[in-house]
Scaffold this active site. Structure first.
Site, PDB file in Angstrom:
ATOM      1  N   GLU A 168      -3.176  12.865   0.805  1.00  0.00           N
ATOM      2  CA  GLU A 168      -4.376  12.472   0.062  1.00  0.00           C
ATOM      3  C   GLU A 168      -5.662  13.136   0.571  1.00  0.00           C
ATOM      4  OE1 GLU A 168      -4.649   8.217  -0.101  1.00  0.00           O
ATOM      5  OE2 GLU A 168      -2.862   8.038  -1.310  1.00  0.00           O
ATOM      6  N   GLU A 356       4.020   7.446  -2.430  1.00  0.00           N
ATOM      7  CA  GLU A 356       3.501   6.129  -2.005  1.00  0.00           C
ATOM      8  C   GLU A 356       3.236   5.280  -3.231  1.00  0.00           C
ATOM      9  OE1 GLU A 356      -0.009   5.924   0.476  1.00  0.00           O
ATOM     10  OE2 GLU A 356       0.782   7.432   1.848  1.00  0.00           O
TER      11      GLU A 356
END
Ligand code: BGC
Length: 446
Positions: A168, A356
């Protein structure tokens, strides 16, 4: 239709994800150097109740029991990250053999149990020494990172095939270099844009380094993504939503695919050009083997003249009076369906893996058990949305729950619990939640 892992086919990987700083603890054991998170947690008013990751889940010392627990829950794919400053205590220079040994033990024991390792090379814990040299704002980071990546691949590549370059990037550049609410706590547009460009260069370069050493590797990188919708169907909100979409969902994938930064929909990004050098446009591109998508909620967007630069704001779940998780995020499993469709629509997009997805809820121990029906329902509903996307032709190859153990949730400390397994931090006792038992059942071979 009752779904289980078999519905998705043999080549679909089901697993769990974790990150080094959030679970390992052992912050200065065996010669590990400090990371920016080790330093950030010592600052005042940054972390909920001054929590820190010095001990966390003590996974560094308990990985054998934890991997065995994973095995008992039928989990056969494990995504974890390597702590850069365990391998290179100063970020560059001398290698720590003890750090290498730890990950060797972790990888070997996983394989012994039949658990396939999926390794993230950077999950936000930059060596502190490198931050002193400018961190992600310094363009040299591309080479520092490439060097660290090469050491990992040389040492672990004989057993690890699946790699993720960055976790991320928008979150560590946004929260860490624009808002200053994550490590290293720097602020401002210039820091953010420089960090963004260097992270985008590093994500492509990291991929190239892995492939140059290990040709049969399976390489991806991961993105935080949220489905975005306008608050009202009026032009100003629709335009604001477009800008937020460019920032939240497109900023890192598009340069990677060779499309450049999404400047047309987010004019402010033109200012990134001041950090670009000849050839960068080309160097931002890399053909990943897969794309890791990470999704937790959706965002609803409203035009706001008071927000500088963006002129857009998020209408928080609380204000909209919708069901929320312990992170105050809206419970909205359908978000993942929209995100999958959106990413799949890019030309030349490789297969997608959800690296995720999960939810934090207030868990309590009662009579030695942790019953968490909300988390179980969230996971079931999300997986149903993944199935919906897959049936509509989305190339989706895997799903990893965030996360295995309750852990250190960055600025929020230990209070939001995301795990399938409850951790009683004072005693380090583990209790499998009902969601963990449900996942084990979902993953059992019928
Ligand atoms: C991060 C994790 C984090 C999770 C929940 C993701 O943004 O990769 O480290 O714990 O979301 O907030």
């Amino acid at each position: 239709m009752l779904l289980n892992k078999d519905t998705f086919g043999e080549d679909f990987s089901w697993g769990v994800s974790t990150a080094a700083y959030q679970i390992e603890g052992a912050h200065n054991q065996d010669g590990k150097g400090p990371s920016i998170w080790d330093v950030f947690v010592t600052k005042k008013n940054k972390i909920f109740q001054r929590h820190h990751g010095d001990i966390a889940c003590d996974f560094y010392n308990r990985y054998i029991d934890d991997l065995y627990l994973m095995y008992k829950l039928n989990i056969r794919h494990y995504r974890f990250s390597i702590s850069w400053s365990r391998i290179l205590p100063k970020g560059i220079g001398e290698i720590s053999q003890k750090g290498i040994d730890f990950y060797n033990r972790l990888i070997d024991f996983s394989l012994e149990l039949g658990i396939t390792p999926w390794v993230t090379l950077y999950h936000w814990d930059l060596p502190h020494e490198l931050e002193l040299k400018g961190g992600w704002v310094n363009r040299d980071i591309r080479d520092w990172f490439g060097h660290y990546v090469s050491i990992c691949v040389q040492n672990f590549g004989d057993r690890v095939k699946n790699w993720m370059v960055l976790n991320e990037p928008l979150v560590f550049t946004g929260a860490g270099y624009f808002f200053g609410v994550h490590a290293p706590g720097r602020k401002g547009l210039d820091n953010f844009l420089a960090a963004t460009h260097h992270a985008a260069l590093a994500q492509a370069y990291g991929g190239k380094v892995i492939k140059s050493i290990q040709r049969d590797s399976y390489v991806g990188t991961t993105f935080s993504c949220s489905h975005v919708e306008p608050f009202r169907m009026r032009e100003k909100d629709i335009l604001a939503t477009k800008k937020v979409d460019a920032l939240l969902n497109r900023l890192f994938i598009e340069p990677l695919l060779g499309k450049g930064y999404p400047t047309r929909d987010l004019k402010i990004l033109h200012r990134i050009e001041k950090y670009m050098q000849p050839g960068d446009e080309r160097d931002l591109k890399f053909d990943m083997d897969f794309i890791g998508v990470q999704n937790y909620t959706r965002e609803v967007i409203q035009y706001s003249p008071f927000v500088p630069l963006l002129k857009a704001k998020i209408v928080h779940a609380k204000k909209r009076k919708v069901e929320m998780t312990a992170m105050n995020w809206e419970v909205y499993p359908e978000s993942i369906y929209h995100i999958l469709k959106k990413f799949n629509a890019y030309e030349n997009i490789p297969p997608i893996i959800i690296t995720e997805n999960g939810a934090a809820f207030q868990d309590e121990v009662q009579d030695g058990r942790v019953d968490d029906p909300k988390r179980t329902a969230y996971l079931q509903q999300t997986i149903a949305q993944v199935w919906r996307a897959k049936q509509e032709g989305v190339k989706i190859k895997g799903y990893f729950v965030w996360t295995f153990l309750d852990n250190f949730e960055w600025a929020e400390g230990y209070h939001p619990r995301f795990g399938l397994v409850y951790v009683d931090f004072p005693t380090q006792q583990r209790i499998i939640k009902t969601s963990g038992h449900w996942y084990a059942d979902f993953l059992s071979t019928r």
